[in-house]
Design a protein around this motif. Structure first.
Motif, mmCIF file in Angstrom:
data_model
loop_
_atom_site.group_PDB
_atom_site.id
_atom_site.type_symbol
_atom_site.label_atom_id
_atom_site.label_comp_id
_atom_site.label_asym_id
_atom_site.label_seq_id
_atom_site.Cartn_x
_atom_site.Cartn_y
_atom_site.Cartn_z
ATOM 1 N N THR A 42 60.104 -18.782 -15.328
ATOM 2 C CA THR A 42 58.883 -19.648 -15.347
ATOM 3 C C THR A 42 57.883 -19.059 -16.511
ATOM 4 O O THR A 42 57.168 -19.914 -17.009
ATOM 5 C CB THR A 42 58.300 -19.571 -13.967
ATOM 6 N N PHE B 22 59.081 -20.936 -19.676
ATOM 7 C CA PHE B 22 58.800 -22.580 -19.581
ATOM 8 C C PHE B 22 57.327 -22.486 -19.716
ATOM 9 O O PHE B 22 56.664 -23.591 -20.221
ATOM 10 C CB PHE B 22 59.325 -22.896 -18.331
ATOM 11 N N LYS B 23 56.412 -21.775 -19.183
ATOM 12 C CA LYS B 23 54.843 -21.835 -19.068
ATOM 13 C C LYS B 23 54.432 -21.659 -20.593
ATOM 14 O O LYS B 23 53.643 -22.248 -21.361
ATOM 15 C CB LYS B 23 54.186 -20.894 -18.175
ATOM 16 N N CYS C 149 55.545 -24.672 -23.100
ATOM 17 C CA CYS C 149 54.539 -25.506 -22.861
ATOM 18 C C CYS C 149 53.041 -25.310 -22.917
ATOM 19 O O CYS C 149 52.177 -26.408 -23.039
ATOM 20 C CB CYS C 149 54.813 -26.441 -21.261
ATOM 21 N N THR D 49 48.318 -28.156 -23.748
ATOM 22 C CA THR D 49 49.647 -28.430 -23.087
ATOM 23 C C THR D 49 49.715 -30.157 -23.065
ATOM 24 O O THR D 49 50.919 -30.584 -23.477
ATOM 25 C CB THR D 49 49.492 -28.041 -21.832
ATOM 26 N N LEU E 135 57.440 -30.652 -19.151
ATOM 27 C CA LEU E 135 57.985 -29.858 -17.928
ATOM 28 C C LEU E 135 57.959 -30.434 -16.435
ATOM 29 O O LEU E 135 56.963 -31.056 -16.077
ATOM 30 C CB LEU E 135 56.926 -28.732 -18.004
ATOM 31 N N PRO F 52 57.839 -28.825 -13.156
ATOM 32 C CA PRO F 52 57.595 -27.551 -12.875
ATOM 33 C C PRO F 52 58.367 -26.944 -11.760
ATOM 34 O O PRO F 52 58.620 -27.703 -10.914
ATOM 35 C CB PRO F 52 56.052 -27.314 -12.731
ATOM 36 N N LEU G 293 62.128 -29.854 -20.021
ATOM 37 C CA LEU G 293 62.272 -28.435 -19.373
ATOM 38 C C LEU G 293 62.094 -28.811 -17.845
ATOM 39 O O LEU G 293 61.091 -29.402 -17.393
ATOM 40 C CB LEU G 293 61.010 -27.373 -19.793
ATOM 41 N N ASP H 6 62.371 -26.474 -14.241
ATOM 42 C CA ASP H 6 62.394 -25.352 -13.799
ATOM 43 C C ASP H 6 62.977 -25.151 -12.375
ATOM 44 O O ASP H 6 62.218 -25.353 -11.364
ATOM 45 C CB ASP H 6 60.922 -24.356 -13.691
#
Ligand SMILES: Nc1ncnc2c1ncn2[C@@H]1O[C@H](COP(=O)(O)OP(=O)(O)OP(=O)(O)O)[C@@H](O)[C@H]1O
Ligand SMILES: [Mg+2]
Length: 243
Positions: free
Chosen positions: A44, A47-48, A51, A73, A83, A85, A156, A158
């Protein structure tokens, strides 16, 4: 060919010791890449930072060759870095249709609501239901559908399998293959190694802040190799934690 997404030596975290200690990988158009790693591996966080939800300390994120590392973002989303999330983050009080409409905010040439419903026919039957009333699998379909409405160049996702029945996991993951066949670049963070290797062109394993290994998963032999290597890595982690 220009990579859809290029991650170059990314360093990021929350405290002094970074969670990501130099992560590099590329994703090509029409490719499904799965990032495998156990709880707390940093999926995570990765991915954060890709983005822009978490500031990176160093390294670069390039989208179709353009450096987007310093963009906010929303600006990244408008360029197609989208994303879905962890935990889905839908608007639970809004209907399926309203959630899908909200996904169209980037103004990019994106999947229409109808196109999303063709991809996920179950959602068509629930169009006027509140998102919070859907099953876990339907919620994940809606989260992916909403992300598609933003016109991703790179999507993406998650931990889509989290909390879903095996049949639902398969239904959701099958759609990733359909999307890739249309040219979509997809990155999925997962712990479900069987499903990840089933649909991915390539799997990366995140361990101790780095990509511990990266291997193709297109043939049964390649899938077995990655599954065995990942199991071995988890076992080593267990021994270390037991100390
Ligand atoms: N907001 C935060 N503040 C401080 N530390 C955090 C924060 N979020 C995550 N961490 C820590 O960063 C590390 C990586 O967490 P991260 O959530 O990225 O892992 P993950 O691979 O996504 O795990 P999971 O599979 O459980 O979702 C963990 O040690 C976690 O405790
Ligand atoms: Mg996570």
């Amino acid at each position: 060919m220009t990579a859809a997404l290029e991650i170059d030596d990314l360093v990021a975290g929350y405290v002094v010791e970074p969670v990501l200690a130099g992560v590099s990988f590329e994703v090509q158009p029409a490719e499904v890449v799965c990032v495998l790693g156990p709880n707390g591996a940093g999926k995570t966080t990765l991915f954060k930072s890709i983005c822009g939800l978490l500031e990176t300390r160093s390294g670069a994120v390039r989208l179709a060759g353009d450096d987007v590392t310093r963009l906010r973002t929303e600006r990244r989303a408008r360029r197609g870095l989208v994303l879905a999330p962890e935990g889905r983050r839908l608007f639970p009080g809004l209907t399926v249709e309203e959630n899908l409409t909200a996904g169209g905010f980037t103004g990019r040439d994106s999947h229409s609501v109808e196109a999303v419903l063709t991809l996920f026919p179950r959602l068509a039957e629930r169009l006027s239901s509140a998102a919070g009333k859907l099953s876990g699998g339907e919620q994940q379909m809606l989260a992916v559908g909403r992300a598609l409405r933003s016109g991703p160049r790179v999507l993406l996702i998650d931990e889509p399998s989290l909390g879903l029945a095996p049949m639902m996991v398969r239904a959701v993951f099958d759609v990733f293959r359909d999307l890739a066949a249309e040219g979509q670049a997809i990155v999925v963070a997962e712990q479900n190694v069987a499903e990840a290797t089933r649909v991915a062109d390539r799997c990366l394993v995140l361990s101790e802040g780095r990509i511990a290994f990266s291997a193709p998963t297109r043939t049964p032999e390649e899938r077995a190799h990655v599954q065995a290597a990942y199991a071995e890595l988890l076992a080593i982690g267990d021994v270390e934690r037991a100390g």
